[in-house]
Design an enzyme around this catalytic site. Structure first.
Site, short mmCIF file in Angstrom:
data_model
loop_
_atom_site.label_atom_id
_atom_site.label_comp_id
_atom_site.label_asym_id
_atom_site.label_seq_id
_atom_site.Cartn_x
_atom_site.Cartn_y
_atom_site.Cartn_z
N ASN A 210 67.49 73.94 -46.79
CA ASN A 210 67.06 73.66 -48.16
C ASN A 210 65.56 73.42 -48.20
O ASN A 210 64.94 73.07 -47.19
CB ASN A 210 67.78 72.44 -48.73
N CYS A 211 64.97 73.63 -49.37
CA CYS A 211 63.59 73.20 -49.62
C CYS A 211 63.67 72.10 -50.67
O CYS A 211 64.70 71.44 -50.80
CB CYS A 211 62.72 74.37 -50.08
N MET A 212 62.63 71.89 -51.44
CA MET A 212 62.63 70.79 -52.39
C MET A 212 63.63 71.00 -53.52
O MET A 212 64.23 70.06 -54.02
CB MET A 212 61.22 70.61 -52.97
N ARG B 36 65.85 74.16 -53.70
CA ARG B 36 66.82 75.25 -53.51
C ARG B 36 67.71 75.04 -52.31
O ARG B 36 67.28 74.54 -51.27
CB ARG B 36 66.09 76.59 -53.34
#
Length: 454
Positions: free
Chosen positions: A26-28, A30
């Protein structure tokens, strides 16, 4: 089962189950999933899940936008539902399917630029902390806001300056370590190479009639040198006998790479770095309204293609070279335009689910995280995305004309970016933000859109 675990379970089911997952991260904002067989994906169902605000595919990666904070929670919940073999490190990932189709919007260079951005993305929390602390210092220095705090408590401001400037003091080292990780080399050696380029002792050495400059070329030089180091390290690992490889590889790699770095790569990095920093500043300074409009108006299409990731080193170079970044506030208007466009859609649409998505995405959009609005609202509708880009162009033109700059590289956008704007330009930035929202609203309202059925 709470909403997070329920969403995690449904995403797992929609991507074809545990056996179909090759990578999960994951990113911030998504949830990022790579799968073995795209044919097992049920994208139609996934896009309608409660909590999914948008979908994007880049390369082999399927990205489900769930919003800031939620992304990490959903991925953690998904990992809890996976067997141990799939929750381990990257080495345990099953080989990925190389035959997946390219992403719908990805450009030919997006993969390479994404790899470059991966060097800097882990540094975002440090950049955010630094920028906000510098913003606090700017506020405390203003007598009309903080009174005489700056003169009465200079040590407090001094400590805050240390806290805010720490990331820049070790920037090259951090970049060297991360670059080695991304390029497949030894992270410790990457840090060593960056340390050599930044060593103050270089200023005491004269080579070919010129005194060496510590830190010349900034992160550009570090990237060039670490890329060479990783290439050489891999080759030596293949060529050297196993009995001596552990000892001779780092020795030979350091001597050869450091020598070429000082003689060739650091001067080359310096030329590139100077060209980038001066070129961007001249373009913004002389280009005025037109350059600002082009930069902000074209930024979101760049985001869709993945080419925006190539701007990350430029942001860092501007801060290292000049202490301020005039590019980020201009580009930030692109996301602000999405807010205005989304408000127009909210006022016009009769689709209850779309209204609900906009209500959930608007607050984080105002705070500078525009992905839920872009991929959940404006882009799927088509014309509102164009209206938002035009609104962003209006704001970018004004921000460029007013010569607004920030003290941060990247990582913050929208309203919070106001805390990091250089002294004397904060009100102009806020004025640009309001005008951009209005422009995005007006363009979208005038262009209209096909209201989706429930």
């Amino acid at each position: 089962m709470n909403k997070t675990h329920l969403l995690a379970s449904k995403i797992l089911q929609g991507v074809g189950g545990e056996a179909n997952i090759s990578k999960l991260e994951n990113c911030m904002t998504r949830v990022r999933v790579e799968v073995h067989d795209d044919g097992l994906l049920d994208l139609a169902s996934l896009k309608t899940l409660e909590g999914i605000k948008g979908y994007l595919k880049q390369g082999e990666q399927h990205q489900f936008i769930v919003g800031p904070g939620a992304a990490a929670k959903v991925v953690d919940a998904m990992r809890l539902q996976l067997s141990p073999v799939r929750t381990g490190s990257g080495e345990n990932d099953i080989a990925r399917n190389k035959a997946n189709a390219k992403a719908k919007y990805s450009a030919p260079m997006s993969g390479a630029l994404r790899k470059l951005a991966d060097v800097f993305i882990p540094l975002i929390p440090a950049f955010i902390a630094s920028g906000l602390i510098m913003g606090i210092i700017n506020l405390l220095k203003r007598p009309d806001i903080a009174g005489s705090i700056a003169t009465e408590y200079p040590n407090i401001l001094g400590l805050l300056a240390v806290f805010g400037g720490a990331v820049f003091a070790i920037m090259n080292i951090l970049v060297g370590v991360n670059a080695a990780r991304v390029f497949g080399g030894s992270q410790a050696m990457g840090g060593v190479m960056a340390g050599i380029l930044s060593s103050p002792v270089l200023a005491q050495i004269t080579l070919f009639g010129e005194t060496l400059q510590p830190g010349r070329g900034g992160v550009i030089a570090v990237l060039l040198v670490v890329a060479l180091m990783c290439w050489l390290e891999k080759r030596l690992r293949q060529w050297l006998p196993e009995s001596v490889e552990l000892i001779l590889n780092p020795l030979i790699t350091t001597l050869i790479t450091a020598t070429l770095a000082i003689i060739i790569l650091q001067p080359l990095g310096g030329l590139i770095s100077d060209g980038i920093a001066h070129g961007v500043n001249i373009a913004i300074d002389k280009g005025g309204l037109l350059v600002g409009a082009i930069l902000a108006g074209a930024f979101l299409p760049l985001v869709l293609s993945g080419l925006h990731q190539g701007l990350v080193p430029i942001h860092v170079e501007l801060i290292q070279a000049h202490g301020s970044n005039p590019l980020l506030p201009i580009l930030a208007m692109a996301g602000v335009g999405q807010v205005g466009a989304a408000i127009a859609v909210y006022m016009k649409t009769r689709n209850a689910r779309l209204k609900k998505v906009i209500k959930g995405a608007l607050p984080v959009g105002i705070l500078g995280i525009g992905e839920p609005l872009i991929f959940g609202v404006t882009l799927p509708l088509g014309r509102p995305f164009i209206g938002a880009c035009l609104g962003g162009a209006v704001g970018g033109a004004l921000i460029c004309y007013w010569k607004v700059a920030t003290v941060i590289t990247f990582g913050i956008s929208g309203l919070p970016l106001a805390l990091t704007i250089v002294s004397g330009k904060v009100m102009l930035y806020l004025a640009g933000l309001v005008i951009t929202v209005l422009a995005g609203f007006i363009f979208t309202w005038m262009m209209g859109f096909n209201d989706p059925e429930e």
